[in-house]
Design a protein around this motif. Sequence first.
Motif, PDB file in Angstrom:
ATOM      1  N   ARG B   5     -10.322   8.163  -2.903  1.00  0.00           N
ATOM      2  CA  ARG B   5      -9.569   7.207  -2.083  1.00  0.00           C
ATOM      3  C   ARG B   5     -10.469   5.841  -1.659  1.00  0.00           C
ATOM      4  O   ARG B   5     -11.714   6.173  -1.404  1.00  0.00           O
ATOM      5  N   ASN B   6     -10.147   4.877  -2.039  1.00  0.00           N
ATOM      6  CA  ASN B   6     -10.759   3.497  -1.566  1.00  0.00           C
ATOM      7  C   ASN B   6     -10.223   3.069  -0.460  1.00  0.00           C
ATOM      8  O   ASN B   6      -9.544   2.069  -0.276  1.00  0.00           O
ATOM      9  N   ASN B   7     -11.031   3.305   0.827  1.00  0.00           N
ATOM     10  CA  ASN B   7     -10.336   2.921   1.839  1.00  0.00           C
ATOM     11  C   ASN B   7     -10.511   1.441   2.491  1.00  0.00           C
ATOM     12  O   ASN B   7      -9.399   1.080   2.706  1.00  0.00           O
ATOM     13  N   ILE B   8     -11.525   0.644   1.739  1.00  0.00           N
ATOM     14  CA  ILE B   8     -11.785  -0.684   2.217  1.00  0.00           C
ATOM     15  C   ILE B   8     -10.581  -1.449   1.319  1.00  0.00           C
ATOM     16  O   ILE B   8      -9.917  -2.364   1.967  1.00  0.00           O
ATOM     17  N   ILE B   9     -10.363  -1.032   0.033  1.00  0.00           N
ATOM     18  CA  ILE B   9      -9.258  -1.598  -0.590  1.00  0.00           C
ATOM     19  C   ILE B   9      -7.779  -1.410  -0.211  1.00  0.00           C
ATOM     20  O   ILE B   9      -7.003  -2.227   0.087  1.00  0.00           O
ATOM     21  N   GLU B  10      -7.651  -0.250   0.205  1.00  0.00           N
ATOM     22  CA  GLU B  10      -6.371   0.325   1.137  1.00  0.00           C
ATOM     23  C   GLU B  10      -6.113  -0.610   2.181  1.00  0.00           C
ATOM     24  O   GLU B  10      -5.029  -1.147   2.356  1.00  0.00           O
ATOM     25  N   LYS B  11      -7.181  -0.890   3.202  1.00  0.00           N
ATOM     26  CA  LYS B  11      -7.395  -1.679   4.214  1.00  0.00           C
ATOM     27  C   LYS B  11      -6.828  -3.105   3.701  1.00  0.00           C
ATOM     28  O   LYS B  11      -6.020  -3.716   4.511  1.00  0.00           O
ATOM     29  N   ILE B  12      -7.454  -3.472   2.785  1.00  0.00           N
ATOM     30  CA  ILE B  12      -7.110  -5.043   2.458  1.00  0.00           C
ATOM     31  C   ILE B  12      -5.741  -5.162   1.838  1.00  0.00           C
ATOM     32  O   ILE B  12      -4.773  -5.950   2.075  1.00  0.00           O
ATOM     33  N   LYS B  13      -5.212  -4.255   1.139  1.00  0.00           N
ATOM     34  CA  LYS B  13      -3.701  -4.239   0.466  1.00  0.00           C
ATOM     35  C   LYS B  13      -2.862  -4.103   1.526  1.00  0.00           C
ATOM     36  O   LYS B  13      -1.820  -4.814   1.416  1.00  0.00           O
ATOM     37  N   ASN B  14      -3.011  -3.389   2.489  1.00  0.00           N
ATOM     38  CA  ASN B  14      -2.152  -3.416   3.681  1.00  0.00           C
ATOM     39  C   ASN B  14      -1.919  -4.627   4.539  1.00  0.00           C
ATOM     40  O   ASN B  14      -1.043  -4.820   5.287  1.00  0.00           O
ATOM     41  N   ARG B  15      -3.257  -5.410   4.279  1.00  0.00           N
ATOM     42  CA  ARG B  15      -3.252  -6.715   5.388  1.00  0.00           C
ATOM     43  C   ARG B  15      -2.768  -7.862   4.483  1.00  0.00           C
ATOM     44  O   ARG B  15      -2.604  -8.783   5.148  1.00  0.00           O
ATOM     45  N   ILE B  16      -2.730  -7.841   3.203  1.00  0.00           N
ATOM     46  CA  ILE B  16      -2.418  -8.982   2.546  1.00  0.00           C
ATOM     47  C   ILE B  16      -1.213  -9.492   2.920  1.00  0.00           C
ATOM     48  O   ILE B  16      -0.066  -9.090   2.873  1.00  0.00           O
ATOM     49  N   LYS B  17      -1.188 -10.909   3.176  1.00  0.00           N
ATOM     50  CA  LYS B  17       0.127 -11.550   3.700  1.00  0.00           C
ATOM     51  C   LYS B  17       1.012 -11.975   2.614  1.00  0.00           C
ATOM     52  O   LYS B  17       0.508 -12.270   1.456  1.00  0.00           O
ATOM     53  N   PRO B  18       2.225 -12.083   2.944  1.00  0.00           N
ATOM     54  CA  PRO B  18       3.324 -12.651   1.933  1.00  0.00           C
ATOM     55  C   PRO B  18       3.047 -13.795   1.088  1.00  0.00           C
ATOM     56  O   PRO B  18       2.973 -13.761  -0.177  1.00  0.00           O
TER      57      PRO B  18
END
Lengths: 158, 166
Positions: B5-18
């Motif tokens: 699990r890549n936590n930092i990338i998961e965090k970024i993925k969940n934050r990306i604006k439409p």
Amino acid sequence: MNTLARIEDFETYKFIGYYSLRSELKGYSEAEDFFIRMDEIEDIQDDLDKLWYWLEQIADKTGWYAEAFRHEGICVALPPKKRITGEYNDLRLYCHLITNNVVVLFNGGIKTQDNPEDCPNVKQHFSNAKGWAYKLDREKIETDWTEIIDVEEIFINY
Amino acid sequence: MKKRRNNIIEKIKNRIKPETKISVDLSIDIADQVRHLLKYGNNIKTQKKLAEILNKEESEISKWLSGLHNLTIDSIAKLTAALDHDIILTDLKARAKYERVIIIYNTQIIFVSDATEVSDSHNYELTDDKDNFLLDKGGNLFFSTEKNINNIGGTFNMTNKSNFEA
């Protein structure tokens, strides 16, 4: 004493597998270190998000293409550009293309000078990336990469 | 290969604006379209030539085609003019332009559609066979699976084309 680093899986998509390099002495891979450090700078979070989404999309939808790279010596850098505090600062993530399907992400930072060797933020990352890319290219010469399924078996001197 | 699990990338993925996603998607689409026109279009074949016509450095054009560059409307207009072909097409313009689409397979018309009344569309899927063409209502070729085709944007000549007019 030589420290070894191994290539490890970072994120894998339909067309491209992203890998990074992790020293046996460090808890994070180079790419994780880059994203964690840059994520702490609130002003560039949008650029960081854009950079990751772009990496994800070309890996999942189009595949790698020549213009994706910003060539700087043997390495390449990924480019979003944004005006911050009145000066152009470029977010740079150094990486190396092993094949069109295997890209190794190294480290980077916010580049403030035209020449990365003049920029205190990225100078060391640029130098490291050049060295690692050179070593990986030597591996590439000595090893048939098309036959390697698990690139995590590749170790280089860190 | 072990998957972690890549936590930092998961965090970024969940934050990306439409809007960030749309911006990158548009930029990649435009870059794809320009590369496609350079490869298969009929007037400009290389980035170098395109740069010359636009009075830009080749490196600037390369940056435009990175899929990350924030192209201005003016830059898109210049590319469209130089390549003499649409690079972006709104839904309304697409409906008008492709109101009538003809699919040709081995010189035989096998499918005709109308934007307002599409017939047979559910039964047909374009394959990768090399002799498939799509013509818009003006008879202009806008898609081909044939790798060496070089007249996208030009008129496709068929001796008995009139036989296929609906």
